[in-house]
Design a protein around this motif. Structure first.
Motif, PDB file in Angstrom:
ATOM      1  N   LYS A  47      19.846 -57.610   0.347  1.00 42.18           N
ATOM      2  CA  LYS A  47      18.389 -57.697   0.148  1.00 42.18           C
ATOM      3  C   LYS A  47      17.995 -58.158  -1.265  1.00 42.18           C
ATOM      4  O   LYS A  47      16.856 -58.548  -1.486  1.00 42.18           O
TER       5      LYS A  47
ATOM      6  N   MET B 506      25.242 -39.456  -1.534  1.00 43.36           N
ATOM      7  CA  MET B 506      24.220 -39.376  -0.480  1.00 43.36           C
ATOM      8  C   MET B 506      23.903 -37.924  -0.127  1.00 43.36           C
ATOM      9  O   MET B 506      22.759 -37.584   0.150  1.00 43.36           O
ATOM     10  N   GLU B 510      20.292 -36.164  -0.552  1.00 41.76           N
ATOM     11  CA  GLU B 510      19.670 -35.444   0.565  1.00 41.76           C
ATOM     12  C   GLU B 510      19.225 -34.046   0.131  1.00 41.76           C
ATOM     13  O   GLU B 510      18.115 -33.611   0.438  1.00 41.76           O
ATOM     14  N   GLN B 625      14.815 -41.856  -1.486  1.00 36.43           N
ATOM     15  CA  GLN B 625      14.968 -42.399  -0.136  1.00 36.43           C
ATOM     16  C   GLN B 625      15.427 -43.861  -0.217  1.00 36.43           C
ATOM     17  O   GLN B 625      16.272 -44.315   0.556  1.00 36.43           O
ATOM     18  N   TYR B 626      14.845 -44.566  -1.188  1.00 33.53           N
ATOM     19  CA  TYR B 626      15.215 -45.962  -1.386  1.00 33.53           C
ATOM     20  C   TYR B 626      16.685 -46.059  -1.819  1.00 33.53           C
ATOM     21  O   TYR B 626      17.442 -46.899  -1.336  1.00 33.53           O
ATOM     22  N   GLU B 627      17.088 -45.155  -2.693  1.00 26.60           N
ATOM     23  CA  GLU B 627      18.466 -45.104  -3.176  1.00 26.60           C
ATOM     24  C   GLU B 627      19.420 -44.821  -2.012  1.00 26.60           C
ATOM     25  O   GLU B 627      20.487 -45.423  -1.890  1.00 26.60           O
ATOM     26  N   MET B 628      18.968 -43.925  -1.152  1.00 28.96           N
ATOM     27  CA  MET B 628      19.759 -43.541   0.019  1.00 28.96           C
ATOM     28  C   MET B 628      19.977 -44.764   0.917  1.00 28.96           C
ATOM     29  O   MET B 628      21.092 -45.011   1.376  1.00 28.96           O
ATOM     30  N   THR B 629      18.891 -45.509   1.155  1.00 29.14           N
ATOM     31  CA  THR B 629      18.996 -46.709   1.992  1.00 29.14           C
ATOM     32  C   THR B 629      19.982 -47.687   1.351  1.00 29.14           C
ATOM     33  O   THR B 629      20.786 -48.307   2.052  1.00 29.14           O
ATOM     34  N   ASN B 630      19.882 -47.816   0.045  1.00 27.02           N
ATOM     35  CA  ASN B 630      20.776 -48.738  -0.653  1.00 27.02           C
ATOM     36  C   ASN B 630      22.239 -48.310  -0.519  1.00 27.02           C
ATOM     37  O   ASN B 630      23.106 -49.135  -0.269  1.00 27.02           O
ATOM     38  N   SER B 632      23.529 -46.501   1.772  1.00 25.13           N
ATOM     39  CA  SER B 632      23.941 -46.656   3.154  1.00 25.13           C
ATOM     40  C   SER B 632      24.307 -48.128   3.420  1.00 25.13           C
ATOM     41  O   SER B 632      25.329 -48.431   4.045  1.00 25.13           O
ATOM     42  N   ALA B 633      23.476 -49.041   2.904  1.00 27.88           N
ATOM     43  CA  ALA B 633      23.757 -50.480   3.056  1.00 27.88           C
ATOM     44  C   ALA B 633      25.029 -50.857   2.301  1.00 27.88           C
ATOM     45  O   ALA B 633      25.813 -51.695   2.755  1.00 27.88           O
ATOM     46  N   GLU B 636      28.026 -50.036   4.270  1.00 25.58           N
ATOM     47  CA  GLU B 636      28.214 -50.985   5.378  1.00 25.58           C
ATOM     48  C   GLU B 636      28.818 -52.291   4.886  1.00 25.58           C
ATOM     49  O   GLU B 636      29.713 -52.844   5.521  1.00 25.58           O
TER      50      GLU B 636
END
Lengths: 578, 697
Positions: A47, B506, B510, B625-630, B632-633, B636
């Protein structure tokens, strides 16, 4: 000029902080570089797209959506406010835009814009402005061009509409406005139409033509009628209140009746406040004075508000110069009234006019005289015996007055004596409290400047003088305790530090302290030091020990001064041995 | 008196009381000495001593109040009943509301006494008691010298007495029949005609007479003098004959700093009064464009001239030059300095202001610097000492000798890391690592060796020319080393292809989100309760205001009535007493209402603070939350690589763990690749740790 100041105070919706937070997220300031760039064997997150130079790509689309989301929070922004918000957005996003690559996309065509409704047109024109600005700002390493950034945004508008023909759009907007004004509807609804038309015209680089007299007269009549009806009720309530106070001797009945009367007052005030919100908007857009929009009700409303919020009796309303508010109102009663007034921001804004009305000027200033006088007295009543709670209350008192200063727009040049009295009392308080209480008091420095509107922060110089002086007083007081040399040295350090930490830069504090109370080359020992050496050798030695400590005083005293203190210490010890 | 109170409260025996008095005999402040004695001897515990002191202060003040009131009544300033009422009220409240207030101040505030009356009573009281008017025993005799002006005047004695201003005041009748009046400052002269005024006087003659009186400067013109002579007036209203030029006092230039100039010197004191050298707060960091320094220019001084043509000198004002170096921009007027870049603002020893992007520590991080907490990059030329902490973005350091590092970016250690903990959201590089804990998001690059260390990284561990001894390593992207273990040490445990760092992060995020959410809920409840409290507090305020209004109106009415009465008449006295009572009531209502508002405002202030906290917590949740999404990505996009490459030896008993399988190396190996692979055994598919010969050398 005055009206403009008042206006901006009541208008801005998009705060610097909100845009700063958005900017941090937009430019990914808090995301670890590794997630953005990757490293050997580790892939970056998809992103965070980058251009060929490796700069983070940011779309202006994300900027536009943020802006629209934010301005929508204010249901009906003024055009001026709208532009101020845009200016804030550009100003803050320009900072730190250096390592960013903006993806601006294409501007929206005139056709698409003129086919849309008013609200959409505003959005599309704004989108074009945002594209124009960031296209211009577009960075290539080392330079950011924000030459278009000026309040009012004329340059951006000019650049955005250059080579475009918005004549059709403007004439369509005006036709729609004229037909909307011809409809018979509540007068406030016209305002939205005028507001939007004005905004469209200005975004397109045009000007809203002045309104037809007939249409204007229609709106004004409706407006005057509305405020008159509210004000009549208001007058009746006030009259009944006063009569009750005069006639009703039974306290219980009186107080009960007053409570009911209060409810009625609050209801009518709410209505007046809502009316004034629209009236102020109307006056602002068309640059009309209150007398035109409100007619004969204007002075009566002002009188009524004076009666309610300044506690002026009906029989005194025509002799306001004879009312001695400072002596008669009582500070708590003033607090009660201001508290009530500030619940109605538009009425408050209306009351700001008091200071420019010849008849009410005195009253307006008396109110602040009362507030400042009380504050100065409260400051003078505090001392080293005051409790922490009492000292902490000071911050609260200051913020209460600051609210009044801000809401009623007191000018910095007004009431200089009263403000000076507050400043003096504050500086004296610093001298009176003990070094352990200093932190609590000194927390109020900024607020004192704000409350007394000390724009040049002159009080800070007086505070610094007092810190040096009080540090010596505290030490002098300390000499009275019976101490060992080590304890004395520790206590001296502690006291000096307590005062020095509020002095910027601290080295200046120590330098002044040394020159004033210890000595210089030309005058090896000041009278203070001479006296101390004579009366309390142990303490004098401890003080010189502290000041001659090269390690401890590094950065605080010059090597000459620490050397001087050492010499004095040696002399002192020699004289002791004799 | 202190010992008597203690005795009355049965805190000491009579014998102890006598002993205490003996011990404190001759002390300057007997009460203070007694207090110290009782405390040091452990006779009275601190809480009880506080009570004793409170009682002592109350009694002292009650005496003072009684004397003050008596004098005020005797002087006829206050009605006796008011005095008695006040004393009774104070007695009633003394037990419940702490030390009562000084009666004089109460009466001054509620206008029972005028300021003059108050001061008069006070002076009589002081004469009677010999009490000093100020609590502070000694003040320095001179005001502190201003450093700017002082720097050039070091040769002057410090306590030079102030030059006394000369008094020029004159009022005398001149022979020509005019009264000459000169003001104190010698800046203005006036004349008035007396009955003996000589009409034949010419302007020149009058001018000469005035010259004889020394008036030589600022005389009016001749035609104006003629005008005075000819005029029939100026018998009661004076004629200004001469005016001097007032001196203009200058103002020294002044500089205000808007950033923390002394953060290293700004550590506070702990409860025991010791300076905390470790915690000095965050290192100042400013954003580009921040106003750092403002100069308020000097106002030049201008000497004046009095009517005697003497120069009236005023001290010269001094100027300051703003000095600055890199990272600063200034406006055209050179009066304001702004940060040109975001970074660390500093006032150097030579008085220059500068902003640097990175924070530089020339020596070690120890008691001289305290912990470092900076929002940008940190460069440390020395070592990080045990017990200290460094928090920053990219951190470069010579040696880590204990302590902790928290970095938002890379950590580069030129030498080794010993007994330390490092957490980095970037790569970590060092020469060697011993007995430490390393957690990083990127790769760990080491030159020589890793000994007795725990490592968790989302990247790879690379030590291609060194060895790993007795360590526990979890490397998501695999491990590359020369030697893995030695015969003489505990075997290593290596986990590969598992991202323990991100998983742990993570989980932590949380947890923080949950904690923030519950804090928001708690805050909401507190705000609700405070708002309810405010509502309750508001209820009586209206009533009190009405009562105040009524009282005020009544007083105005009484005052009007009193104005009609003859002074000193019986009715006037009654009215006076009623007015005083009314004022006292008004003041009491005012105090009560103020108290309600103070409480309301306290609650409102608390609500504001809680709302700010709530917003901060919400923003923090949003960020996390944004950090968490990052993260997680990140997981992946960076699936683990379960592979170890060893170009040298691998000792037996080395434990190798993959995401699914575990294997212990049973015999010494050399130059191998160890991988977790999917394979089929007995017809069943499964993961295995396989050892292959390393073909690439």
């Amino acid at each position: 000029m005055e009206r403009k100041d008042t206006k901006s105070r009541f208008m801005k919706t998009l705060s610097d902080d909100t845009v700063k937070k958005f900017s941090e997220r937009l430019y990914q300031r808090k995301v670890p570089k590794l997630l953005q760039h990757g490293t050997k064997g580790l892939n970056p997150l998809k992103k965070f797209k980058r251009d060929e130079k490796g700069l983070l790509i940011v779309t202006t689309k994300s900027i536009s959506s943020f802006f629209f989301k934010e301005v929508e929070k204010d249901i009906r922004p003024y055009p001026d406010q709208y532009f101020e918000n845009l200016y804030t957005l550009f100003r803050i996003l320009s900072k730190g835009a250096e390592p960013i690559s903006f993806d601006c996309g294409f501007s929206i065509s005139e056709e698409d814009i003129q086919n849309a409704d008013n609200k959409k047109t505003i959005e599309l024109l704004t989108t074009n402005l945002i594209i124009t600005y960031f296209n211009n700002l577009k960075t290539y390493k080392g330079t950011v061009d924000n030459s278009l950034l000026k309040p009012g945004l004329q340059d951006i508008i000019a650049k955005s509409s250059a080579g475009r023909d918005y004549k059709t759009l403007v004439s369509k907007t005006l036709t729609t406005l004229i037909s909307s004004l011809a409809d018979d509807k509540p007068w406030r609804e016209y305002l939205d139409d005028i507001n939007n038309a004005d905004l469209v015209c200005r975004l397109a680089g045009a000007k809203l033509p002045s309104m037809e007299k007939e249409a204007l007269a229609g709106i004004i009549t409706k407006s005057r009628h509305e405020i008159k009806s509210y004000n009549d009720v208001f007058s009746k309530i006030l009259m009944t209140r006063e009569q009750m106070a005069l006639k009703e001797k039974n306290k219980k009945i009186f107080l009960k009746a007053m409570e009911k009367m209060n409810e009625a007052t609050l209801t009518v005030l709410q209505k007046i406040n809502t009316y004034l919100e629209a009236a102020h908007r109307f006056m602002h857009i068309l640059d009309l004075p209150p007398g035109v929009v409100m007619g004969k009700t204007d002075p009566i409303l002002m009188q009524n508000l004076t009666r309610l919020f300044f506690g002026v009796k009906a029989d005194k309303i025509d002799k306001l110069d004879k009312v001695d508010l400072v002596a008669t109102l009582g500070i708590s009663a003033a607090r009660y009234r201001l508290n009530m007034l500030f619940k109605y921001p538009e009425i408050t804004r209306y009351c700001c006019r008091l200071k420019s009305e010849k008849t009410h000027r005195q009253l307006y200033f008396d109110l602040f005289r009362l507030l400042y006088k009380d504050l100065a007295e409260k400051l003078s009543a505090l001392n080293w015996e005051s409790t922490e709670t009492e000292l902490r209350l000071l911050g609260q008192q200051l913020s209460e007055i600051q609210r009044a200063v801000n809401n009623l727009v007191l000018e910095p040049l007004n009431l200089p004596k009263e403000k000076q009295a507050v400043r003096d009392a504050y500086v004296n308080l610093i001298d009176r409290v003990s070094f352990t209480q200093l932190n609590i008091v000194m927390k109020n420095n900024e607020q004192i400047c704000l409350v007394t509107q000390d724009t040049t922060r002159e009080i800070m110089a007086a505070i610094r003088d007092t810190l040096v002086k009080s540090a010596f007083s505290a030490l002098d007081e300390y000499t009275r305790e019976s101490l060992t040399a080590d304890r004395a040295a520790h206590g001296i350090k502690k006291r000096l530090h307590a005062y020095a930490r509020h002095y910027k830069p601290q080295r200046e504090f120590y330098r002044r302290f040394f020159i004033t109370y210890i000595g210089t080359k030309a005058n090896p020992m000041t009278a203070h030091m001479t006296k101390l050496v004579r009366t309390n050798k142990l303490f004098a030695a401890a003080m010189l020990m502290v000041l001659s400590d090269e390690k401890g005083m590094k950065d605080l005293l010059s090597p000459d001064q620490t050397g001087h203190a050492r010499e004095l210490l040696i002399e002192l010890r020699k004289s002791n041995n004799k | 008196m202190l010992e008597k109170i203690a005795l009355q409260k049965n805190l000491i025996t009579e014998e102890q009381c006598v002993q205490a008095l003996k011990a404190c005999q001759g002390a300057k402040n007997i009460e203070m000495a007694l207090k110290d004695y009782f405390l040091s001897q452990g006779l009275i515990p601190v809480p009880q001593m506080k009570q004793v002191i409170a009682t002592f202060q109350t009694m002292k003040l009650m005496r003072k109040n009684s004397l003050f009131g008596t004098i005020a009544v005797k002087l006829g300033f206050v009605d006796k009943t008011i005095f008695q009422e006040e004393i009774t009220r104070q007695k009633q409240t003394a037990g419940t509301k702490g030390v009562p207030k000084f009666i004089g101040e109460i009466w001054l505030r509620n206008s029972t006494l005028t300021k003059e009356q108050y001061l008069k009573v006070l002076s009589i009281q002081e004469k009677k008691t010999g009490a000093p008017s100020k609590p502070r025993p000694l003040q320095p005799s001179s005001a502190p010298a201003d450093p700017e002006t002082q720097s050039g005047k070091e040769g002057l004695p410090e306590t030079r007495p102030q030059e006394k201003e000369k008094d020029h005041y004159v009022k005398k009748e001149l022979e020509c029949g005019v009264t000459l009046k000169i003001d104190k400052a010698g800046m203005n002269a006036f004349i008035l005609k007396t009955d003996k005024f000589d009409n034949t006087l010419s302007a020149t003659e009058l001018s000469d007479i005035l010259s004889d009186e020394g008036i030589l400067f600022g005389l009016v013109k001749e035609d104006q003098l003629n005008g005075f002579i000819r005029s029939s007036g100026f018998k009661t209203n004076p004629f200004q004959i001469a005016t001097g030029i007032l001196p203009i006092e200058g103002k020294d230039a002044r500089v205000e700093f808007y950033f923390e100039t002394d953060y290293l010197k700004d550590s506070g004191f702990d409860d025991k009064g010791n300076i905390d050298f470790k915690n000095r707060g965050e290192i100042p960091w400013v954003e580009e464009g921040t106003l750092l320094v403002e100069k308020f220019p000097m106002v030049p001084a201008q000497n004046g001239t009095n009517i005697f043509n003497q120069v009236v000198e005023v001290p010269l004002a001094t100027d300051i030059t703003l000095r600055y170096k890199t990272g600063i921009i200034t406006l055209e007027d050179d009066l304001r300095l702004y940060a040109e870049i975001s970074g660390h603002p500093r006032l150097t020893r030579s008085g220059n202001i500068q902003v640097t992007e990175d924070f530089l520590v020339k020596n070690d991080v120890n008691y001289e610097t305290g912990h470092l907490d900076y929002a940008g990059n940190i460069n440390i030329n020395g070592s990080l000492k045990s017990g200290f902490r460094v928090k920053g973005d990219v951190i470069r350091i010579n040696t880590v000798d204990g302590g902790e590092i928290y970095a938002e970016g890379d950590v580069t250690v030129t030498n080794g890391i010993n007994n330390a903990m490092i957490f980095a959201k970037g790569n970590v590089t060092a020469k060697f690592i011993q007995n430490s804990k390393i957690f990083c998001l990127g790769n760990l690059n080491v030159h020589k060796e890793i000994v007795d260390t725990t490592i968790e990284t989302s990247g790879a561990v690379m030590i291609p020319n060194g060895e790993i001894i007795a360590s526990e390593i979890t490397a998501n992207m695999g491990l590359k080393t020369r030697h893995l273990g030695t015969d003489k040490s505990v075997p290593n445990t290596v986990t590969i292809g598992v991202d323990a760092f991100t998983a742990k992060e993570m989980k932590t995020i949380e947890k923080v989100i949950h904690s923030n959410e519950s804090q928001i809920e708690e805050t909401r409840e507190k705000i609700k309760a405070l708002k309810q409290d405010i509502q309750t507090l508001h209820q009586p305020t209206g009533r009190l205001t009405y009562e105040m209004d009524q009282t005020r109106d009544e007083r105005l009415h009484l005052e009007e009535k009193m104005a009609e009465e003859k002074k000193g008449s019986q009715k006037a006295d009654i009215l006076k007493s009623q007015i005083q009572k009314n004022k006292a009531l008004f003041a009491r209502l005012d105090t009560d209402l103020n108290r309600y508002f103070d409480r309301i405002k306290t609650n409102e202030t608390r609500i504001v603070a809680l709302e700010i906290k709530q917003e901060q917590l919400k923003a923090d949740i949003y960020d996390r939350q944004y950090e968490m999404t990052n993260f997680s990505a990140w997981q992946e996009i960076n699936p683990g690589v379960p592979e170890i490459t060893v170009t040298g030896r691998v000792t037996a008993a080395t434990l190798v763990k993959g995401p699914h399988a575990t294997r212990e190396v049973t015999e010494p190996l050399a130059n191998v690749k160890i991988k977790e692979l999917m394979s089929t055994k007995n017809g069943e598919e499964g993961y295995q740790i396989q050892i292959h010969e390393n073909v690439k050398r």
